[in-house]
Design a protein around this motif. Structure first.
Motif, short mmCIF file in Angstrom:
data_model
loop_
_atom_site.label_atom_id
_atom_site.label_comp_id
_atom_site.label_asym_id
_atom_site.label_seq_id
_atom_site.Cartn_x
_atom_site.Cartn_y
_atom_site.Cartn_z
N ILE A 30 0.96 -1.24 -0.04
CA ILE A 30 0.01 -0.09 0.07
C ILE A 30 0.78 1.28 0.11
O ILE A 30 2.23 1.36 0.38
N SER A 31 0.02 2.46 -0.24
CA SER A 31 1.00 3.50 -0.59
C SER A 31 1.29 4.40 0.80
O SER A 31 0.35 4.12 1.76
N VAL A 32 2.16 5.27 0.91
CA VAL A 32 2.22 6.14 1.89
C VAL A 32 0.95 7.03 1.99
O VAL A 32 0.44 7.39 3.23
N LEU A 33 0.49 7.37 0.84
CA LEU A 33 -0.96 7.96 1.07
C LEU A 33 -1.94 7.23 1.59
O LEU A 33 -2.71 7.91 2.34
N ASP A 34 -1.90 5.96 1.06
CA ASP A 34 -2.95 5.18 1.99
C ASP A 34 -2.88 5.06 3.52
O ASP A 34 -3.66 5.08 4.25
N VAL A 35 -1.51 5.12 4.06
CA VAL A 35 -1.37 5.31 5.38
C VAL A 35 -1.72 6.44 6.06
O VAL A 35 -2.32 6.53 6.93
N LEU A 36 -1.42 7.59 5.37
CA LEU A 36 -1.96 8.81 5.97
C LEU A 36 -3.34 8.93 5.97
O LEU A 36 -4.01 9.78 6.92
N CYS A 53 -6.19 12.33 -7.53
CA CYS A 53 -6.42 11.02 -8.28
C CYS A 53 -5.95 9.79 -7.82
O CYS A 53 -6.29 8.49 -8.19
N ARG A 54 -4.75 9.83 -6.77
CA ARG A 54 -4.30 8.74 -6.13
C ARG A 54 -3.51 7.80 -7.20
O ARG A 54 -3.33 6.56 -7.08
N MET A 55 -3.05 8.09 -8.74
CA MET A 55 -2.86 7.53 -9.54
C MET A 55 -1.45 8.14 -10.10
O MET A 55 -0.99 7.78 -11.32
N ALA A 56 -1.00 9.05 -9.59
CA ALA A 56 0.53 9.76 -9.90
C ALA A 56 0.18 10.50 -11.28
O ALA A 56 1.15 10.59 -12.03
N ILE A 57 -1.04 11.15 -11.37
CA ILE A 57 -1.36 11.99 -12.71
C ILE A 57 -1.72 13.30 -12.22
O ILE A 57 -1.24 14.33 -12.79
N CYS A 58 -2.37 13.76 -11.14
CA CYS A 58 -2.65 15.10 -10.77
C CYS A 58 -1.46 15.67 -9.83
O CYS A 58 -1.17 16.92 -10.15
N GLY A 59 -0.71 15.01 -9.38
CA GLY A 59 0.52 15.66 -8.41
C GLY A 59 0.30 16.40 -7.47
O GLY A 59 1.02 16.98 -6.72
N SER A 60 -1.00 15.97 -6.82
CA SER A 60 -1.41 16.84 -5.70
C SER A 60 -0.67 16.27 -4.36
O SER A 60 -0.59 17.13 -3.12
N CYS A 61 -0.31 15.22 -4.28
CA CYS A 61 0.17 14.55 -2.96
C CYS A 61 1.80 14.70 -2.77
O CYS A 61 2.19 13.69 -2.23
N GLY A 62 2.33 15.73 -3.36
CA GLY A 62 3.69 15.86 -3.28
C GLY A 62 4.20 16.07 -1.66
O GLY A 62 3.56 16.87 -1.21
N MET A 63 5.01 15.49 -1.29
CA MET A 63 5.60 15.70 0.14
C MET A 63 7.08 15.05 0.16
O MET A 63 7.60 14.38 -0.72
N ARG A 70 8.65 13.25 -2.93
CA ARG A 70 7.92 11.98 -3.85
C ARG A 70 6.54 12.22 -3.63
O ARG A 70 6.06 13.27 -2.89
N LEU A 71 5.97 11.50 -4.66
CA LEU A 71 4.37 11.64 -4.60
C LEU A 71 4.04 10.28 -3.51
O LEU A 71 4.61 9.21 -3.79
N ALA A 72 3.07 10.82 -2.54
CA ALA A 72 2.76 9.84 -1.42
C ALA A 72 2.07 8.70 -2.17
O ALA A 72 2.16 7.70 -1.81
N CYS A 73 1.20 8.93 -3.29
CA CYS A 73 0.51 8.03 -3.70
C CYS A 73 1.47 6.75 -4.43
O CYS A 73 0.68 5.81 -4.97
N GLN A 74 2.54 7.37 -4.99
CA GLN A 74 3.23 6.35 -5.85
C GLN A 74 4.45 5.70 -4.99
O GLN A 74 4.75 4.79 -5.64
N CYS A 213 11.94 13.29 -10.21
CA CYS A 213 10.85 13.38 -11.04
C CYS A 213 10.00 12.00 -11.04
O CYS A 213 10.27 10.88 -11.36
N PRO A 214 8.62 12.08 -10.49
CA PRO A 214 7.77 10.97 -10.78
C PRO A 214 7.39 10.45 -11.86
O PRO A 214 6.99 9.26 -11.93
N ARG A 215 7.78 11.35 -12.92
CA ARG A 215 7.09 10.87 -14.09
C ARG A 215 8.20 10.71 -14.99
O ARG A 215 8.08 10.29 -16.42
N GLY A 216 9.65 10.77 -14.65
CA GLY A 216 10.70 10.34 -15.57
C GLY A 216 10.98 11.55 -16.47
O GLY A 216 11.91 11.34 -17.42
#
Length: 237
Positions: A30-36, A53-63, A70-74, A213-216
């Motif tokens: 599970i992801s760090v975002l799931d834990v949070l 989005c929780r799919m590494a597309i929106c970029g909202s969960c950077g921390m 990183r992205l927490a969802c990724q 960069c989470p998207r390479g």
């Protein structure tokens, strides 16, 4: 069942402190975002976390997780290899509350480089001509177009830590992506912004932006391509 200790850097508008939570999880996949989210739903509803989005597309969960932006969802728990996780808001940004930071300055910098195709208005909107591209023209900017503007590269940039006015990798990558587009005619308009004291030149080639960069995307490389383009044009008679 595995127990995690999650140490979160909190901020309520007036003071900052570290708070620890103990979380039991049934799987490390599970992801760090799931834990949070689990912490927020089951232990502390006051914890502020931004996500969408929780799919590494929106970029909202950077921390910053275990010292790396990183992205927490990724980021999966299994990737961290530790039963203790440290989470804090993105560096080089003003904190709004807990893990939520103000991204508006990043977006304003991107806006300054005009992240869209620039051509004569009549040519674009009053013409039936199709502005096509060959595969080799697309290849020139294709990688750089993957940017989701999450701000993680900005958090990792050591220059922004000492010079908040620096445009930064997110905006400069956008400047290159659109300038390299064969359909664009806006180089001179963007050059006025990027060939400046706080434009492209403060970059010292740390490449931490590309590393996280989470998207390479490789914003460090796009910055060097911008520098090269500026110098080539300066050298022309």
């Amino acid at each position: 069942m595995k127990s995690l200790v999650v140490k979160v850097k909190r901020f309520d508008g007036s003071k900052t402190w570290w708070q620890e939570y103990k979380v039991d999880i049934s799987s490390e996949k599970i992801s760090v975002l799931d834990v949070l989210i689990k912490i927020k739903e089951e232990q502390d509803p006051t914890l502020a976390v931004r996500y969408s989005c929780r799919m590494a597309i929106c970029g909202s969960c950077g921390m910053v997780i275990n010292g790396i932006p990183r992205l927490a969802c990724q980021t999966l728990i299994s990737e961290l290899g530790d039963s203790k996780i440290t989470v804090e808001p993105m560096w080089n940004h003003e904190v709004v509350k807990d893990l939520v930071v103000d991204l508006e300055p990043d977006f304003e910098k991107v806006k300054a480089v005009k992240p869209y195709i620039l051509r004569d208005t009549k040519e674009i909107y009053e013409s039936d001509v199709e502005f096509g591209q060959r595969p080799e023209e697309l290849e020139k900017y294709y990688n750089f177009a993957y940017c989701i503007q999450c701000g993680i590269c900005m958090a990792a940039c050591p220059i922004l830590g000492s010079n908040p006015k620096f445009l930064g990798p997110m905006a400069l990558n956008a400047a290159y992506r659109w300038s390299a587009d064969s359909r664009d005619r806006g180089w001179n308009a963007r050059r006025a912004v990027i060939d400046a004291e706080d434009g492209v030149w403060p970059c010292h080639l740390a490449y931490t932006c590309s590393a996280v960069c989470p998207r390479g995307v490789d914003p460090g490389f796009s910055i060097q391509l911008l520098k090269s383009a500026i110098l080539r044009r300066r050298a022309r008679p």
